[in-house]
Design a protein around this motif. Structure first.
Motif, PDB file in Angstrom:
ATOM      1  N   TYR A 164       3.321  46.749  99.522  1.00 47.45           N
ATOM      2  CA  TYR A 164       2.786  46.897  98.173  1.00 47.45           C
ATOM      3  C   TYR A 164       3.906  46.647  97.185  1.00 47.45           C
ATOM      4  CZ  TYR A 164       0.472  48.743  94.089  1.00 47.45           C
ATOM      5  OH  TYR A 164      -0.066  48.875  92.843  1.00 47.45           O
ATOM      6  N   TYR A 165       3.606  45.899  96.169  1.00 43.32           N
ATOM      7  CA  TYR A 165       4.630  45.465  95.235  1.00 43.32           C
ATOM      8  C   TYR A 165       4.174  45.768  93.816  1.00 43.32           C
ATOM      9  CZ  TYR A 165       7.360  42.209  92.426  1.00 43.32           C
ATOM     10  OH  TYR A 165       8.165  41.663  91.460  1.00 43.32           O
ATOM     11  N   VAL A 166       5.011  46.453  93.092  1.00 43.48           N
ATOM     12  CA  VAL A 166       4.773  46.684  91.670  1.00 43.48           C
ATOM     13  C   VAL A 166       5.978  46.117  90.943  1.00 43.48           C
ATOM     14  CG1 VAL A 166       4.485  48.394  89.855  1.00 43.48           C
ATOM     15  CG2 VAL A 166       3.470  48.787  92.087  1.00 43.48           C
ATOM     16  N   PRO A 167       5.752  45.166  90.080  1.00 41.33           N
ATOM     17  CA  PRO A 167       6.904  44.595  89.377  1.00 41.33           C
ATOM     18  C   PRO A 167       7.578  45.646  88.507  1.00 41.33           C
ATOM     19  CG  PRO A 167       4.851  43.753  88.476  1.00 41.33           C
ATOM     20  CD  PRO A 167       4.494  44.603  89.650  1.00 41.33           C
ATOM     21  N   PHE A 168       8.884  45.641  88.523  1.00 40.24           N
ATOM     22  CA  PHE A 168       9.657  46.573  87.707  1.00 40.24           C
ATOM     23  C   PHE A 168      10.196  45.805  86.515  1.00 40.24           C
ATOM     24  CE2 PHE A 168      13.776  48.351  86.457  1.00 40.24           C
ATOM     25  CZ  PHE A 168      13.364  49.609  86.080  1.00 40.24           C
ATOM     26  N   HIS A 169       9.848  46.274  85.375  1.00 48.81           N
ATOM     27  CA  HIS A 169      10.354  45.658  84.162  1.00 48.81           C
ATOM     28  C   HIS A 169      11.385  46.610  83.574  1.00 48.81           C
ATOM     29  CE1 HIS A 169       7.258  42.625  84.452  1.00 48.81           C
ATOM     30  NE2 HIS A 169       6.377  43.587  84.619  1.00 48.81           N
ATOM     31  N   PRO A 170      12.614  46.155  83.418  1.00 44.87           N
ATOM     32  CA  PRO A 170      13.634  47.048  82.884  1.00 44.87           C
ATOM     33  C   PRO A 170      13.249  47.532  81.487  1.00 44.87           C
ATOM     34  CG  PRO A 170      14.483  44.806  83.166  1.00 44.87           C
ATOM     35  CD  PRO A 170      13.086  44.822  83.671  1.00 44.87           C
ATOM     36  N   PRO A 171      13.703  48.733  81.125  1.00 43.75           N
ATOM     37  CA  PRO A 171      13.362  49.247  79.800  1.00 43.75           C
ATOM     38  C   PRO A 171      13.947  48.352  78.702  1.00 43.75           C
ATOM     39  CG  PRO A 171      14.966  50.664  80.887  1.00 43.75           C
ATOM     40  CD  PRO A 171      14.555  49.624  81.882  1.00 43.75           C
ATOM     41  N   ALA A 172      13.333  48.439  77.557  1.00 42.54           N
ATOM     42  CA  ALA A 172      13.793  47.652  76.410  1.00 42.54           C
ATOM     43  C   ALA A 172      15.234  48.022  76.085  1.00 42.54           C
ATOM     44  CB  ALA A 172      12.897  47.911  75.208  1.00 42.54           C
ATOM     45  N   GLU A 173      15.912  47.115  75.472  1.00 45.97           N
ATOM     46  CA  GLU A 173      17.317  47.338  75.111  1.00 45.97           C
ATOM     47  C   GLU A 173      17.438  48.596  74.253  1.00 45.97           C
ATOM     48  OE1 GLU A 173      20.733  44.980  72.670  1.00 45.97           O
ATOM     49  OE2 GLU A 173      19.443  43.804  73.995  1.00 45.97           O
ATOM     50  N   GLY A 174      18.354  49.447  74.623  1.00 41.09           N
ATOM     51  CA  GLY A 174      18.590  50.685  73.890  1.00 41.09           C
ATOM     52  C   GLY A 174      17.766  51.859  74.406  1.00 41.09           C
ATOM     53  N   ALA A 175      16.751  51.581  75.225  1.00 39.58           N
ATOM     54  CA  ALA A 175      15.919  52.663  75.777  1.00 39.58           C
ATOM     55  C   ALA A 175      16.599  53.239  77.017  1.00 39.58           C
ATOM     56  CB  ALA A 175      14.538  52.145  76.129  1.00 39.58           C
ATOM     57  N   THR A 176      16.342  54.481  77.287  1.00 40.93           N
ATOM     58  CA  THR A 176      16.903  55.143  78.462  1.00 40.93           C
ATOM     59  C   THR A 176      15.957  54.939  79.645  1.00 40.93           C
ATOM     60  OG1 THR A 176      17.832  56.829  77.014  1.00 40.93           O
ATOM     61  CG2 THR A 176      17.730  57.347  79.367  1.00 40.93           C
ATOM     62  N   PRO A 177      16.480  54.406  80.750  1.00 42.26           N
ATOM     63  CA  PRO A 177      15.603  54.209  81.903  1.00 42.26           C
ATOM     64  C   PRO A 177      15.194  55.557  82.496  1.00 42.26           C
ATOM     65  CG  PRO A 177      17.875  53.695  82.475  1.00 42.26           C
ATOM     66  CD  PRO A 177      17.841  53.989  81.001  1.00 42.26           C
ATOM     67  N   PRO A 178      14.037  55.614  83.147  1.00 43.25           N
ATOM     68  CA  PRO A 178      13.615  56.871  83.756  1.00 43.25           C
ATOM     69  C   PRO A 178      14.549  57.243  84.898  1.00 43.25           C
ATOM     70  CG  PRO A 178      12.136  55.092  84.381  1.00 43.25           C
ATOM     71  CD  PRO A 178      13.094  54.543  83.368  1.00 43.25           C
ATOM     72  N   GLN A 179      14.738  58.545  85.097  1.00 41.00           N
ATOM     73  CA  GLN A 179      15.594  59.017  86.169  1.00 41.00           C
ATOM     74  C   GLN A 179      14.734  59.444  87.338  1.00 41.00           C
ATOM     75  OE1 GLN A 179      17.868  62.158  84.376  1.00 41.00           O
ATOM     76  NE2 GLN A 179      19.530  60.772  83.873  1.00 41.00           N
ATOM     77  N   VAL A 180      15.183  59.102  88.521  1.00 41.48           N
ATOM     78  CA  VAL A 180      14.501  59.516  89.735  1.00 41.48           C
ATOM     79  C   VAL A 180      15.364  60.573  90.391  1.00 41.48           C
ATOM     80  CG1 VAL A 180      13.666  58.788  91.988  1.00 41.48           C
ATOM     81  CG2 VAL A 180      13.458  57.256  90.030  1.00 41.48           C
ATOM     82  N   ILE A 181      14.770  61.726  90.594  1.00 45.07           N
ATOM     83  CA  ILE A 181      15.502  62.829  91.207  1.00 45.07           C
ATOM     84  C   ILE A 181      14.800  63.166  92.514  1.00 45.07           C
ATOM     85  CG2 ILE A 181      16.224  65.226  90.958  1.00 45.07           C
ATOM     86  CD1 ILE A 181      16.005  64.793  87.908  1.00 45.07           C
TER      87      ILE A 181
END
Length: 192
Positions: A164-181
């Motif tokens: 299963y594949y979900v394309p990952f689009h990086p966050p917009a410039e200046g946005a904080t990417p989500p953290q995976v814990i």
């Protein structure tokens, strides 16, 4: 046909009839296992009211199992019909990775880990006080989704269809990417 010619023919038919039935292929075994998981999840879902979070999580789990079943059944039917299947992902032909055996091992290890964590949650549902049971129920249901996703990926690696594949689009410039814990099995996450 003379008696002399008939005897070997009859012996051959008898021997063919006594042969052990053909054992199911790994693909057949996987299809049957997924069917059992679908039935089990549908039975578990009956304990929760429609529209509840647990019911919806179990419905998602069933959908993942149904997708796994569809892909495995597609491979099985193609094999019986001696048809070659090819897949395209993002407009490019899909090819199974060269290190599929290592990927299978990694997925099996991760699956074992998540199953152990779910077993812990299921045990806590039985042992925990009333205020904590819903938390462990949600945790167990969420881990069941992880398990179904890992089982899909494992089936994909073993049988040569795209995971299963979900394309990952990086966050917009200046946005904080989500953290995976990731929280180790048996531990709880404290959010501050």
């Amino acid at each position: 046909m003379s008696t002399r010619q008939l005897i070997p023919f009859l012996v051959l038919i008898l021997l063919a009839g006594c042969a052990a039935p053909e054992s199911p292929s790994p693909l057949d075994a996987d299809v049957n296992a997924v069917n059992e998981r679908i039935a089990q999840a549908q039975e578990e879902r009956k304990a929760f009211g429609k529209g509840s979070v647990a019911h919806d999580l179990m419905t998602l789990r069933i959908a993942i199992h149904e997708q796994t079943f569809a892909m495995l059944e597609q491979r099985r039917v193609a094999g019986r019909a001696q048809v070659t299947l090819s897949y395209t992902v993002d407009g490019k032909p899909f090819r199974a990775p060269a290190d599929a055996a290592a990927d299978v091992k990694r997925l099996e290890d991760k699956l074992k880990e998540v199953r152990a964590a779910r077993e812990y949650d299921l045990q806590q549902i039985k042992e925990a006080g009333e205020p904590f049971r819903p938390l462990y129920t949600m945790s167990a249901a969420t881990r069941a989704i992880q398990i179904s996703q890992l089982e899909y990926q494992l089936a994909a690696s073993r049988h040569g269809f795209p995971p299963y594949y979900v394309p990952f689009h990086p966050p917009a410039e200046g946005a904080t990417p989500p953290q995976v814990i990731e929280v180790p099995a048996g531990k709880s996450a404290v959010i501050q």
